[in-house]
Write a protein that holds these residues in place. Structure first.
Motif, mmCIF file in Angstrom:
data_model
loop_
_atom_site.group_PDB
_atom_site.id
_atom_site.type_symbol
_atom_site.label_atom_id
_atom_site.label_comp_id
_atom_site.label_asym_id
_atom_site.label_seq_id
_atom_site.Cartn_x
_atom_site.Cartn_y
_atom_site.Cartn_z
ATOM 1 N N SER A 144 0.678 -1.169 0.067
ATOM 2 C CA SER A 144 -0.035 0.158 0.081
ATOM 3 C C SER A 144 0.761 1.307 0.144
ATOM 4 O O SER A 144 0.474 2.308 -0.367
ATOM 5 C CB SER A 144 -0.889 0.090 1.261
ATOM 6 O OG SER A 144 -0.291 0.182 2.331
ATOM 7 N N GLN A 145 2.236 1.033 0.368
ATOM 8 C CA GLN A 145 2.942 2.350 0.391
ATOM 9 C C GLN A 145 3.803 2.376 -0.927
ATOM 10 O O GLN A 145 4.196 3.549 -1.245
ATOM 11 C CB GLN A 145 4.156 2.409 1.477
ATOM 12 C CG GLN A 145 3.636 1.940 2.693
ATOM 13 C CD GLN A 145 4.911 1.748 3.926
ATOM 14 O OE1 GLN A 145 5.803 2.542 3.693
ATOM 15 N NE2 GLN A 145 4.745 0.655 4.602
ATOM 16 N N GLY A 193 13.739 2.408 2.674
ATOM 17 C CA GLY A 193 12.827 3.110 3.540
ATOM 18 C C GLY A 193 11.476 2.468 3.391
ATOM 19 O O GLY A 193 10.732 2.638 4.232
ATOM 20 N N ILE A 194 11.112 1.543 2.443
ATOM 21 C CA ILE A 194 9.982 1.160 2.308
ATOM 22 C C ILE A 194 9.824 -0.523 1.996
ATOM 23 O O ILE A 194 9.504 -1.158 2.866
ATOM 24 C CB ILE A 194 9.264 1.669 0.998
ATOM 25 C CG1 ILE A 194 9.036 3.231 0.834
ATOM 26 C CG2 ILE A 194 7.850 0.961 0.676
ATOM 27 C CD1 ILE A 194 8.344 3.719 -0.364
ATOM 28 N N ASN A 195 10.716 -0.946 1.182
ATOM 29 C CA ASN A 195 10.769 -2.303 1.184
ATOM 30 C C ASN A 195 12.278 -3.042 1.013
ATOM 31 O O ASN A 195 12.576 -4.050 0.591
ATOM 32 C CB ASN A 195 10.066 -2.755 -0.300
ATOM 33 C CG ASN A 195 10.645 -2.544 -1.514
ATOM 34 O OD1 ASN A 195 11.796 -1.810 -1.492
ATOM 35 N ND2 ASN A 195 10.267 -3.094 -2.795
ATOM 36 N N ASN A 215 15.610 -10.561 -9.980
ATOM 37 C CA ASN A 215 16.313 -9.388 -10.255
ATOM 38 C C ASN A 215 16.040 -8.335 -9.309
ATOM 39 O O ASN A 215 14.855 -7.857 -9.261
ATOM 40 C CB ASN A 215 15.815 -9.116 -11.477
ATOM 41 C CG ASN A 215 16.437 -7.860 -12.142
ATOM 42 O OD1 ASN A 215 17.736 -7.417 -11.828
ATOM 43 N ND2 ASN A 215 15.759 -7.217 -13.103
ATOM 44 N N CYS A 216 16.894 -8.017 -8.486
ATOM 45 C CA CYS A 216 16.722 -7.136 -7.350
ATOM 46 C C CYS A 216 17.246 -5.437 -8.337
ATOM 47 O O CYS A 216 18.422 -5.602 -8.802
ATOM 48 C CB CYS A 216 17.767 -6.878 -6.277
ATOM 49 S SG CYS A 216 17.560 -8.461 -5.321
ATOM 50 N N MET A 217 16.110 -4.686 -8.503
ATOM 51 C CA MET A 217 16.585 -3.493 -9.150
ATOM 52 C C MET A 217 16.436 -2.364 -8.376
ATOM 53 O O MET A 217 15.738 -1.950 -7.703
ATOM 54 C CB MET A 217 15.530 -3.145 -10.311
ATOM 55 C CG MET A 217 15.296 -4.312 -11.335
ATOM 56 S SD MET A 217 13.926 -4.042 -12.495
ATOM 57 C CE MET A 217 14.254 -2.692 -13.359
ATOM 58 N N PRO A 218 17.651 -1.439 -8.437
ATOM 59 C CA PRO A 218 17.426 -0.472 -7.376
ATOM 60 C C PRO A 218 16.809 0.619 -8.112
ATOM 61 O O PRO A 218 16.490 0.821 -9.273
ATOM 62 C CB PRO A 218 18.991 0.245 -7.654
ATOM 63 C CG PRO A 218 19.579 -0.444 -8.977
ATOM 64 C CD PRO A 218 18.779 -1.781 -9.039
ATOM 65 N N TYR A 219 16.092 1.294 -7.090
ATOM 66 C CA TYR A 219 15.177 2.448 -7.344
ATOM 67 C C TYR A 219 15.685 3.394 -8.278
ATOM 68 O O TYR A 219 16.990 3.992 -7.966
ATOM 69 C CB TYR A 219 14.280 3.177 -6.112
ATOM 70 C CG TYR A 219 13.636 4.228 -6.407
ATOM 71 C CD1 TYR A 219 12.399 4.521 -7.238
ATOM 72 C CD2 TYR A 219 14.392 5.646 -6.097
ATOM 73 C CE1 TYR A 219 11.903 5.509 -7.326
ATOM 74 C CE2 TYR A 219 13.875 7.088 -6.234
ATOM 75 C CZ TYR A 219 12.560 6.780 -6.688
ATOM 76 O OH TYR A 219 12.094 7.970 -7.080
ATOM 77 N N ALA A 226 5.301 10.224 -7.234
ATOM 78 C CA ALA A 226 5.082 10.361 -5.613
ATOM 79 C C ALA A 226 6.519 10.071 -5.004
ATOM 80 O O ALA A 226 6.358 10.790 -3.724
ATOM 81 C CB ALA A 226 3.832 9.632 -5.288
ATOM 82 N N LEU A 227 7.067 9.125 -5.249
ATOM 83 C CA LEU A 227 8.164 8.684 -4.738
ATOM 84 C C LEU A 227 9.519 9.385 -5.124
ATOM 85 O O LEU A 227 10.661 8.849 -4.709
ATOM 86 C CB LEU A 227 8.585 7.100 -4.454
ATOM 87 C CG LEU A 227 7.377 6.552 -3.721
ATOM 88 C CD1 LEU A 227 7.613 4.979 -3.588
ATOM 89 C CD2 LEU A 227 7.347 7.059 -2.226
ATOM 90 N N ALA A 228 9.293 10.576 -5.703
ATOM 91 C CA ALA A 228 10.667 11.249 -6.385
ATOM 92 C C ALA A 228 11.444 11.825 -5.383
ATOM 93 O O ALA A 228 12.684 11.908 -5.773
ATOM 94 C CB ALA A 228 10.034 12.446 -7.120
ATOM 95 N N HIS A 229 11.138 11.864 -3.776
ATOM 96 C CA HIS A 229 12.299 12.203 -3.068
ATOM 97 C C HIS A 229 13.088 11.095 -2.598
ATOM 98 O O HIS A 229 14.258 11.508 -2.008
ATOM 99 C CB HIS A 229 11.348 12.650 -1.759
ATOM 100 C CG HIS A 229 10.293 11.633 -1.140
ATOM 101 N ND1 HIS A 229 9.414 11.253 -1.633
ATOM 102 C CD2 HIS A 229 10.827 10.758 0.001
ATOM 103 C CE1 HIS A 229 8.863 10.120 -0.825
ATOM 104 N NE2 HIS A 229 9.712 10.030 0.020
ATOM 105 N N LEU A 230 12.976 9.809 -3.120
ATOM 106 C CA LEU A 230 14.008 8.910 -2.690
ATOM 107 C C LEU A 230 14.999 8.866 -3.399
ATOM 108 O O LEU A 230 15.070 9.519 -4.596
ATOM 109 C CB LEU A 230 13.169 7.566 -2.823
ATOM 110 C CG LEU A 230 11.868 7.179 -1.909
ATOM 111 C CD1 LEU A 230 11.451 5.761 -2.327
ATOM 112 C CD2 LEU A 230 12.076 7.171 -0.546
ATOM 113 N N THR A 231 16.252 8.525 -2.697
ATOM 114 C CA THR A 231 17.595 8.452 -3.411
ATOM 115 C C THR A 231 17.662 6.926 -3.853
ATOM 116 O O THR A 231 17.207 5.835 -3.409
ATOM 117 C CB THR A 231 18.491 8.719 -2.541
ATOM 118 O OG1 THR A 231 18.775 7.866 -1.196
ATOM 119 C CG2 THR A 231 18.480 10.240 -2.113
#
Length: 424
Positions: A144-145, A193-195, A215-219, A226-231
Protein backbone atom coordinates in the motif's frame (compact mmCIF):
# COMPACT_ATOMS: atom_id res chain seq x y z
CA UNK A 1 15.22 -21.43 -31.08
CA UNK A 2 17.40 -22.09 -28.04
CA UNK A 3 15.37 -20.97 -25.02
CA UNK A 4 18.46 -21.01 -22.86
CA UNK A 5 19.91 -18.07 -24.82
CA UNK A 6 17.49 -15.39 -23.59
CA UNK A 7 19.92 -12.56 -22.67
CA UNK A 8 18.03 -11.56 -19.50
CA UNK A 9 17.86 -15.12 -18.19
CA UNK A 10 21.40 -16.11 -19.20
CA UNK A 11 24.43 -14.01 -18.23
CA UNK A 12 26.60 -15.67 -20.88
CA UNK A 13 24.19 -14.73 -23.68
CA UNK A 14 23.72 -11.04 -23.06
CA UNK A 15 26.87 -10.01 -24.92
CA UNK A 16 25.95 -11.70 -28.19
CA UNK A 17 22.15 -12.25 -28.20
CA UNK A 18 20.02 -9.17 -28.75
CA UNK A 19 16.37 -8.33 -28.11
CA UNK A 20 13.85 -5.84 -29.38
CA UNK A 21 10.86 -4.50 -27.46
CA UNK A 22 7.73 -3.57 -29.39
CA UNK A 23 6.00 -0.61 -27.67
CA UNK A 24 2.37 -1.52 -28.40
CA UNK A 25 0.91 -1.29 -24.87
CA UNK A 26 0.51 2.34 -23.74
CA UNK A 27 -2.14 1.96 -21.02
CA UNK A 28 -1.46 0.74 -17.49
CA UNK A 29 -3.80 -0.78 -14.89
CA UNK A 30 -1.71 0.20 -11.86
CA UNK A 31 -0.39 3.52 -10.62
CA UNK A 32 2.96 2.89 -8.99
CA UNK A 33 4.15 5.68 -6.71
CA UNK A 34 7.67 5.41 -8.14
CA UNK A 35 6.62 5.67 -11.80
CA UNK A 36 6.01 8.53 -14.19
CA UNK A 37 5.56 7.15 -17.69
CA UNK A 38 6.88 9.28 -20.52
CA UNK A 39 6.30 8.37 -24.12
CA UNK A 40 8.88 10.58 -25.84
CA UNK A 41 12.03 10.87 -23.79
CA UNK A 42 15.13 9.77 -25.70
CA UNK A 43 17.57 10.57 -22.90
CA UNK A 44 16.10 8.39 -20.18
CA UNK A 45 16.67 4.64 -20.00
CA UNK A 46 14.17 2.89 -17.74
CA UNK A 47 10.94 0.91 -17.97
CA UNK A 48 7.88 2.96 -18.89
CA UNK A 49 9.73 5.10 -21.42
CA UNK A 50 9.45 4.96 -25.19
CA UNK A 51 9.91 7.36 -28.08
CA UNK A 52 6.88 6.03 -29.96
CA UNK A 53 3.80 3.87 -29.50
CA UNK A 54 3.06 1.48 -32.37
CA UNK A 55 -0.02 -0.36 -33.53
CA UNK A 56 0.36 -4.13 -34.09
CA UNK A 57 0.63 -3.53 -37.85
CA UNK A 58 3.28 -0.83 -37.36
CA UNK A 59 5.16 -3.04 -34.90
CA UNK A 60 5.30 -5.87 -37.43
CA UNK A 61 6.62 -3.53 -40.12
CA UNK A 62 9.24 -2.23 -37.67
CA UNK A 63 10.27 -5.74 -36.69
CA UNK A 64 10.62 -6.86 -40.31
CA UNK A 65 13.26 -4.18 -40.89
CA UNK A 66 14.98 -4.66 -37.53
CA UNK A 67 15.51 -8.39 -38.02
CA UNK A 68 17.01 -7.83 -41.46
CA UNK A 69 19.45 -5.29 -40.03
CA UNK A 70 20.25 -7.13 -36.79
CA UNK A 71 20.69 -10.91 -37.16
CA UNK A 72 21.87 -11.03 -33.52
CA UNK A 73 18.34 -10.25 -32.29
CA UNK A 74 16.64 -13.48 -31.30
CA UNK A 75 14.14 -12.22 -28.72
CA UNK A 76 11.02 -10.12 -29.25
CA UNK A 77 9.35 -8.71 -26.15
CA UNK A 78 6.46 -6.50 -25.11
CA UNK A 79 7.20 -4.44 -22.02
CA UNK A 80 4.86 -1.48 -22.16
CA UNK A 81 5.24 1.42 -21.92
CA UNK A 82 2.17 0.51 -19.82
CA UNK A 83 1.23 -3.08 -19.10
CA UNK A 84 0.66 -5.63 -21.89
CA UNK A 85 -2.51 -6.92 -20.23
CA UNK A 86 -4.04 -3.49 -19.88
CA UNK A 87 -3.80 -3.54 -23.71
CA UNK A 88 -4.91 -7.10 -24.35
CA UNK A 89 -6.06 -6.77 -27.96
CA UNK A 90 -2.87 -5.03 -29.10
CA UNK A 91 -0.66 -7.43 -27.16
CA UNK A 92 -2.27 -10.65 -28.41
CA UNK A 93 -2.51 -9.44 -32.00
CA UNK A 94 1.16 -8.44 -31.98
CA UNK A 95 2.30 -11.74 -30.49
CA UNK A 96 0.21 -13.71 -32.96
CA UNK A 97 1.55 -11.79 -35.96
CA UNK A 98 5.16 -12.11 -34.80
CA UNK A 99 4.85 -15.83 -34.14
CA UNK A 100 3.25 -16.38 -37.55
CA UNK A 101 6.00 -14.46 -39.37
CA UNK A 102 8.94 -15.69 -37.27
CA UNK A 103 8.27 -19.19 -35.91
CA UNK A 104 11.78 -19.54 -34.47
CA UNK A 105 11.98 -16.25 -32.54
CA UNK A 106 11.76 -16.20 -28.74
CA UNK A 107 8.77 -14.25 -27.38
CA UNK A 108 8.67 -12.70 -23.93
CA UNK A 109 6.39 -10.48 -21.87
CA UNK A 110 7.01 -8.15 -18.92
CA UNK A 111 3.98 -7.42 -16.73
CA UNK A 112 2.89 -6.31 -13.28
CA UNK A 113 0.82 -9.52 -13.11
CA UNK A 114 -2.53 -7.93 -12.28
CA UNK A 115 -4.33 -9.14 -15.40
CA UNK A 116 -2.11 -11.78 -16.97
CA UNK A 117 -3.94 -14.75 -15.45
CA UNK A 118 -6.86 -15.03 -17.92
CA UNK A 119 -4.50 -14.98 -20.92
CA UNK A 120 -1.93 -17.63 -20.08
CA UNK A 121 -3.51 -20.12 -22.48
CA UNK A 122 -3.12 -17.54 -25.26
CA UNK A 123 0.55 -17.10 -24.32
CA UNK A 124 1.02 -20.85 -24.63
CA UNK A 125 -0.70 -20.85 -28.04
CA UNK A 126 1.79 -18.34 -29.45
CA UNK A 127 4.70 -20.03 -27.64
CA UNK A 128 5.72 -17.24 -25.30
CA UNK A 129 8.66 -18.80 -23.48
CA UNK A 130 9.71 -16.17 -20.92
CA UNK A 131 7.66 -13.92 -18.64
CA UNK A 132 8.90 -11.28 -16.20
CA UNK A 133 6.65 -10.17 -13.35
CA UNK A 134 7.43 -7.17 -11.17
CA UNK A 135 6.60 -7.95 -7.53
CA UNK A 136 7.62 -5.28 -5.04
CA UNK A 137 5.93 -6.65 -1.93
CA UNK A 138 4.44 -9.84 -0.56
CA UNK A 139 2.87 -7.94 2.33
CA UNK A 140 -0.19 -5.77 1.49
CA UNK A 141 0.75 -3.23 4.16
CA UNK A 142 4.07 -2.62 2.43
CA UNK A 143 2.39 -2.81 -0.97
CA UNK A 144 0.00 0.00 0.00
CA UNK A 145 3.03 2.29 0.36
CA UNK A 146 4.19 1.44 -3.17
CA UNK A 147 0.98 1.57 -5.23
CA UNK A 148 -1.58 4.39 -5.42
CA UNK A 149 -4.32 2.24 -6.99
CA UNK A 150 -5.14 -0.79 -9.13
CA UNK A 151 -7.83 -0.86 -11.79
CA UNK A 152 -9.91 -3.95 -11.06
CA UNK A 153 -12.55 -4.19 -13.77
CA UNK A 154 -14.10 -0.73 -13.83
CA UNK A 155 -13.11 0.16 -10.28
CA UNK A 156 -10.01 1.80 -8.80
CA UNK A 157 -9.00 0.05 -5.58
CA UNK A 158 -6.28 1.45 -3.34
CA UNK A 159 -4.63 0.79 0.00
CA UNK A 160 -4.09 -2.64 1.47
CA UNK A 161 -7.17 -4.01 -0.31
CA UNK A 162 -5.74 -3.18 -3.72
CA UNK A 163 -2.26 -4.39 -2.81
CA UNK A 164 -3.74 -7.63 -1.51
CA UNK A 165 -5.64 -8.29 -4.74
CA UNK A 166 -2.52 -7.56 -6.77
CA UNK A 167 -0.43 -9.94 -4.68
CA UNK A 168 -2.99 -12.72 -4.92
CA UNK A 169 -3.11 -12.41 -8.70
CA UNK A 170 0.67 -12.23 -9.03
CA UNK A 171 1.26 -15.40 -7.05
CA UNK A 172 -1.56 -17.18 -8.87
CA UNK A 173 -0.02 -16.14 -12.20
CA UNK A 174 3.36 -17.59 -11.23
CA UNK A 175 1.76 -20.93 -10.37
CA UNK A 176 -0.14 -20.99 -13.68
CA UNK A 177 2.88 -19.96 -15.75
CA UNK A 178 5.07 -22.64 -14.21
CA UNK A 179 2.38 -25.30 -14.72
CA UNK A 180 2.56 -24.69 -18.49
CA UNK A 181 6.35 -24.64 -18.57
CA UNK A 182 7.00 -20.92 -19.07
CA UNK A 183 10.21 -19.55 -17.58
CA UNK A 184 9.51 -16.82 -14.99
CA UNK A 185 11.74 -14.02 -13.75
CA UNK A 186 10.64 -11.76 -10.89
CA UNK A 187 11.81 -8.16 -10.73
CA UNK A 188 11.74 -6.44 -7.33
CA UNK A 189 12.46 -2.72 -7.18
CA UNK A 190 14.41 -1.77 -4.07
CA UNK A 191 12.78 1.32 -2.55
CA UNK A 192 14.83 2.73 0.34
CA UNK A 193 12.86 3.07 3.55
CA UNK A 194 9.90 1.14 2.13
CA UNK A 195 10.80 -2.38 1.03
CA UNK A 196 14.60 -2.67 1.17
CA UNK A 197 14.33 -4.98 4.21
CA UNK A 198 11.50 -6.93 2.55
CA UNK A 199 13.19 -7.97 -0.70
CA UNK A 200 14.57 -11.22 0.72
CA UNK A 201 11.06 -12.21 1.83
CA UNK A 202 9.85 -11.64 -1.73
CA UNK A 203 12.62 -13.89 -3.06
CA UNK A 204 11.83 -16.59 -0.51
CA UNK A 205 8.10 -16.49 -1.35
CA UNK A 206 8.43 -16.70 -5.12
CA UNK A 207 11.19 -19.30 -4.91
CA UNK A 208 8.64 -21.59 -3.29
CA UNK A 209 6.48 -21.23 -6.41
CA UNK A 210 9.21 -22.30 -8.82
CA UNK A 211 10.43 -18.94 -10.15
CA UNK A 212 13.58 -19.32 -12.24
CA UNK A 213 15.40 -16.03 -11.69
CA UNK A 214 15.26 -13.02 -9.36
CA UNK A 215 16.25 -9.48 -10.27
CA UNK A 216 16.80 -6.89 -7.54
CA UNK A 217 16.50 -3.53 -9.30
CA UNK A 218 17.67 -0.37 -7.55
CA UNK A 219 15.07 2.40 -7.49
CA UNK A 220 15.70 5.03 -10.16
CA UNK A 221 14.63 8.54 -9.04
CA UNK A 222 11.76 9.57 -11.27
CA UNK A 223 10.84 13.23 -11.42
CA UNK A 224 7.12 13.79 -11.12
CA UNK A 225 6.37 10.57 -9.23
CA UNK A 226 5.02 10.37 -5.67
CA UNK A 227 8.31 8.85 -4.47
CA UNK A 228 10.58 11.24 -6.36
CA UNK A 229 12.18 12.24 -3.06
CA UNK A 230 13.78 8.82 -2.59
CA UNK A 231 17.44 8.33 -3.47
CA UNK A 232 18.88 5.44 -5.44
CA UNK A 233 20.25 2.62 -3.27
CA UNK A 234 24.04 2.52 -3.20
CA UNK A 235 25.98 -0.42 -4.70
CA UNK A 236 26.93 -1.81 -1.28
CA UNK A 237 23.27 -2.00 -0.26
CA UNK A 238 22.32 -3.70 -3.52
CA UNK A 239 25.16 -6.22 -3.21
CA UNK A 240 24.07 -7.15 0.30
CA UNK A 241 20.44 -7.59 -0.75
CA UNK A 242 21.41 -9.71 -3.77
CA UNK A 243 23.66 -11.86 -1.63
CA UNK A 244 20.84 -12.58 0.84
CA UNK A 245 18.20 -13.10 -1.87
CA UNK A 246 20.66 -15.38 -3.64
CA UNK A 247 20.22 -17.93 -0.87
CA UNK A 248 16.79 -18.63 -2.36
CA UNK A 249 17.07 -17.89 -6.10
CA UNK A 250 19.68 -17.30 -8.81
CA UNK A 251 20.24 -13.56 -9.22
CA UNK A 252 20.23 -11.48 -12.38
CA UNK A 253 23.18 -9.10 -12.05
CA UNK A 254 23.34 -7.64 -15.56
CA UNK A 255 19.98 -5.81 -15.79
CA UNK A 256 20.11 -2.50 -17.67
CA UNK A 257 16.57 -1.21 -16.88
CA UNK A 258 15.35 -1.71 -20.45
CA UNK A 259 13.06 0.86 -22.07
CA UNK A 260 9.81 -0.17 -23.69
CA UNK A 261 11.44 0.41 -27.09
CA UNK A 262 14.81 -1.20 -26.27
CA UNK A 263 16.74 -2.71 -29.15
CA UNK A 264 20.02 -4.57 -29.52
CA UNK A 265 22.27 -6.04 -26.84
CA UNK A 266 21.65 -5.32 -23.17
CA UNK A 267 23.33 -2.04 -22.33
CA UNK A 268 23.62 -0.98 -25.96
CA UNK A 269 22.48 2.60 -26.55
CA UNK A 270 19.67 3.06 -29.03
CA UNK A 271 21.09 4.50 -32.23
CA UNK A 272 19.63 7.48 -34.06
CA UNK A 273 18.96 5.15 -37.01
CA UNK A 274 16.84 2.87 -34.82
CA UNK A 275 14.88 5.82 -33.45
CA UNK A 276 14.34 7.15 -36.94
CA UNK A 277 13.01 3.75 -38.06
CA UNK A 278 10.72 3.63 -35.00
CA UNK A 279 9.24 7.04 -35.84
CA UNK A 280 8.84 6.23 -39.51
CA UNK A 281 6.94 3.05 -38.67
CA UNK A 282 4.74 4.99 -36.25
CA UNK A 283 3.58 7.07 -39.21
CA UNK A 284 2.70 4.08 -41.40
CA UNK A 285 -0.95 3.77 -42.41
CA UNK A 286 -2.77 0.50 -41.87
CA UNK A 287 -2.73 -1.79 -44.94
CA UNK A 288 -5.06 -0.81 -47.76
CA UNK A 289 -7.61 -3.02 -49.42
CA UNK A 290 -5.12 -4.02 -52.12
CA UNK A 291 -2.66 -5.25 -49.45
CA UNK A 292 -5.22 -7.58 -47.92
CA UNK A 293 -7.46 -8.33 -50.88
CA UNK A 294 -6.15 -11.84 -51.44
CA UNK A 295 -6.42 -13.30 -47.93
CA UNK A 296 -8.97 -11.13 -46.07
CA UNK A 297 -11.09 -9.25 -48.61
CA UNK A 298 -14.31 -8.91 -46.55
CA UNK A 299 -15.77 -7.11 -43.53
CA UNK A 300 -18.24 -8.86 -41.19
CA UNK A 301 -21.03 -6.88 -39.51
CA UNK A 302 -23.40 -7.61 -36.64
CA UNK A 303 -26.64 -5.90 -37.62
CA UNK A 304 -30.34 -6.22 -36.81
CA UNK A 305 -31.76 -5.07 -40.13
CA UNK A 306 -28.85 -4.89 -42.54
CA UNK A 307 -28.50 -1.10 -42.60
CA UNK A 308 -26.83 -0.18 -39.32
CA UNK A 309 -24.02 -1.57 -37.18
CA UNK A 310 -26.24 -1.99 -34.13
CA UNK A 311 -25.97 -5.49 -32.68
CA UNK A 312 -23.93 -7.01 -29.85
CA UNK A 313 -21.87 -9.95 -31.06
CA UNK A 314 -23.27 -12.22 -28.36
CA UNK A 315 -26.82 -11.88 -29.66
CA UNK A 316 -26.03 -12.12 -33.38
CA UNK A 317 -27.58 -15.21 -34.97
CA UNK A 318 -26.03 -14.32 -38.32
CA UNK A 319 -23.38 -11.97 -39.61
CA UNK A 320 -23.61 -9.92 -42.79
CA UNK A 321 -20.49 -10.15 -44.94
CA UNK A 322 -19.64 -7.07 -46.99
CA UNK A 323 -17.12 -6.51 -49.73
CA UNK A 324 -16.39 -3.98 -52.48
CA UNK A 325 -17.07 -4.38 -56.15
CA UNK A 326 -15.92 -1.68 -58.53
CA UNK A 327 -15.32 0.59 -55.55
CA UNK A 328 -18.83 0.19 -54.11
CA UNK A 329 -19.68 -1.49 -50.79
CA UNK A 330 -22.08 -4.38 -51.26
CA UNK A 331 -23.50 -7.33 -49.33
CA UNK A 332 -21.72 -10.54 -50.32
CA UNK A 333 -23.65 -13.03 -48.18
CA UNK A 334 -25.07 -13.80 -44.74
CA UNK A 335 -23.39 -16.38 -42.52
CA UNK A 336 -25.00 -18.18 -39.60
CA UNK A 337 -23.12 -17.56 -36.36
CA UNK A 338 -22.35 -20.50 -34.04
CA UNK A 339 -25.04 -20.96 -31.42
CA UNK A 340 -24.41 -20.17 -27.72
CA UNK A 341 -23.63 -22.86 -25.22
CA UNK A 342 -20.25 -24.24 -26.25
CA UNK A 343 -18.05 -21.80 -24.33
CA UNK A 344 -14.81 -20.66 -26.02
CA UNK A 345 -15.35 -23.21 -28.81
CA UNK A 346 -18.15 -20.96 -30.09
CA UNK A 347 -15.68 -18.17 -30.79
CA UNK A 348 -13.04 -20.50 -32.21
CA UNK A 349 -15.61 -21.72 -34.74
CA UNK A 350 -16.56 -18.14 -35.55
CA UNK A 351 -12.88 -17.36 -36.09
CA UNK A 352 -12.78 -20.13 -38.69
CA UNK A 353 -15.89 -18.74 -40.38
CA UNK A 354 -14.37 -15.26 -40.56
CA UNK A 355 -10.95 -16.31 -41.86
CA UNK A 356 -11.53 -14.18 -44.98
CA UNK A 357 -12.64 -11.07 -43.01
CA UNK A 358 -10.18 -8.39 -42.01
CA UNK A 359 -12.52 -6.80 -39.50
CA UNK A 360 -15.71 -7.51 -37.54
CA UNK A 361 -17.95 -4.52 -36.76
CA UNK A 362 -20.22 -4.83 -33.70
CA UNK A 363 -22.01 -2.54 -31.24
CA UNK A 364 -20.69 -4.53 -28.27
CA UNK A 365 -18.51 -7.54 -27.47
CA UNK A 366 -17.36 -9.51 -24.42
CA UNK A 367 -13.75 -10.07 -23.39
CA UNK A 368 -13.75 -13.77 -24.28
CA UNK A 369 -14.76 -13.42 -27.95
CA UNK A 370 -12.55 -10.37 -28.35
CA UNK A 371 -9.39 -12.12 -27.25
CA UNK A 372 -10.14 -15.44 -29.02
CA UNK A 373 -11.00 -13.77 -32.33
CA UNK A 374 -7.97 -11.51 -32.02
CA UNK A 375 -5.80 -14.62 -31.75
CA UNK A 376 -7.52 -15.86 -34.93
CA UNK A 377 -6.51 -12.69 -36.76
CA UNK A 378 -9.95 -11.04 -36.71
CA UNK A 379 -9.84 -7.41 -35.59
CA UNK A 380 -13.01 -6.30 -33.77
CA UNK A 381 -14.22 -2.69 -33.89
CA UNK A 382 -17.02 -1.53 -31.59
CA UNK A 383 -18.98 1.18 -33.37
CA UNK A 384 -22.47 2.22 -34.46
CA UNK A 385 -23.98 3.88 -37.52
CA UNK A 386 -24.49 3.21 -41.20
CA UNK A 387 -22.83 0.02 -42.40
CA UNK A 388 -21.82 1.60 -45.69
CA UNK A 389 -19.97 4.41 -43.90
CA UNK A 390 -18.24 2.05 -41.48
CA UNK A 391 -17.16 -0.46 -44.13
CA UNK A 392 -15.88 2.31 -46.39
CA UNK A 393 -13.77 3.59 -43.50
CA UNK A 394 -12.26 0.13 -43.08
CA UNK A 395 -11.37 -0.15 -46.76
CA UNK A 396 -9.88 3.33 -46.99
CA UNK A 397 -7.87 2.99 -43.78
CA UNK A 398 -9.80 5.67 -41.87
CA UNK A 399 -10.26 5.52 -38.11
CA UNK A 400 -13.65 4.51 -36.68
CA UNK A 401 -13.45 6.87 -33.70
CA UNK A 402 -16.18 9.09 -35.15
CA UNK A 403 -18.55 6.11 -35.07
CA UNK A 404 -17.72 5.02 -31.51
CA UNK A 405 -20.65 3.76 -29.45
CA UNK A 406 -21.91 6.67 -27.36
CA UNK A 407 -23.74 4.70 -24.69
CA UNK A 408 -22.01 1.32 -24.38
CA UNK A 409 -23.95 -1.48 -22.71
CA UNK A 410 -22.61 -2.37 -19.30
CA UNK A 411 -21.38 -5.91 -18.82
CA UNK A 412 -23.86 -7.54 -16.45
CA UNK A 413 -26.86 -5.54 -17.59
CA UNK A 414 -26.89 -6.88 -21.12
CA UNK A 415 -23.97 -9.11 -22.18
CA UNK A 416 -24.65 -11.47 -19.26
CA UNK A 417 -28.10 -10.55 -17.99
CA UNK A 418 -29.79 -10.76 -21.39
CA UNK A 419 -28.25 -14.17 -22.11
CA UNK A 420 -26.46 -13.03 -25.24
CA UNK A 421 -23.67 -15.43 -24.44
CA UNK A 422 -20.81 -12.96 -24.82
CA UNK A 423 -18.68 -14.91 -22.39
CA UNK A 424 -19.80 -18.48 -22.97
Amino acid sequence: MNLEEHPCFNLKSHRHVGRVHLPVAPRCNIQCKFCNRRFDCVNESRPGVTSAVLSPFQAQAYLDVVLKQRPDIRVVGIAGPGDPFANVAQTLETLSEVRSAYPDIMLCIASNGLNIGPYIEELVNVKVSHVTLTINAVNPTIGSQIYSWMRIGKHLISGEEGAGILLERQLSAIRALKRVGIRVKVNAIVLPGINENHIVEIAKTVAGLGVDLFNCMPYFPCKGSALAHLTEPDPATMSAIRRQAGEYLPQMTHCTRCRADAIGLLGEETSSQSLDLLHRCQNLSEPSVTDQALDRPYVAVATREGVLVNQHLGEAEELHIFGRRQGTVCLIEKRQAPKPGSGPERWNRLGDQLADCRMLLVSGVGDSPRKILSMRGVTIAVCEGLIEDAVNRVYTGQQLHAMAVRRPKRCGSSCAGDMMGCGA
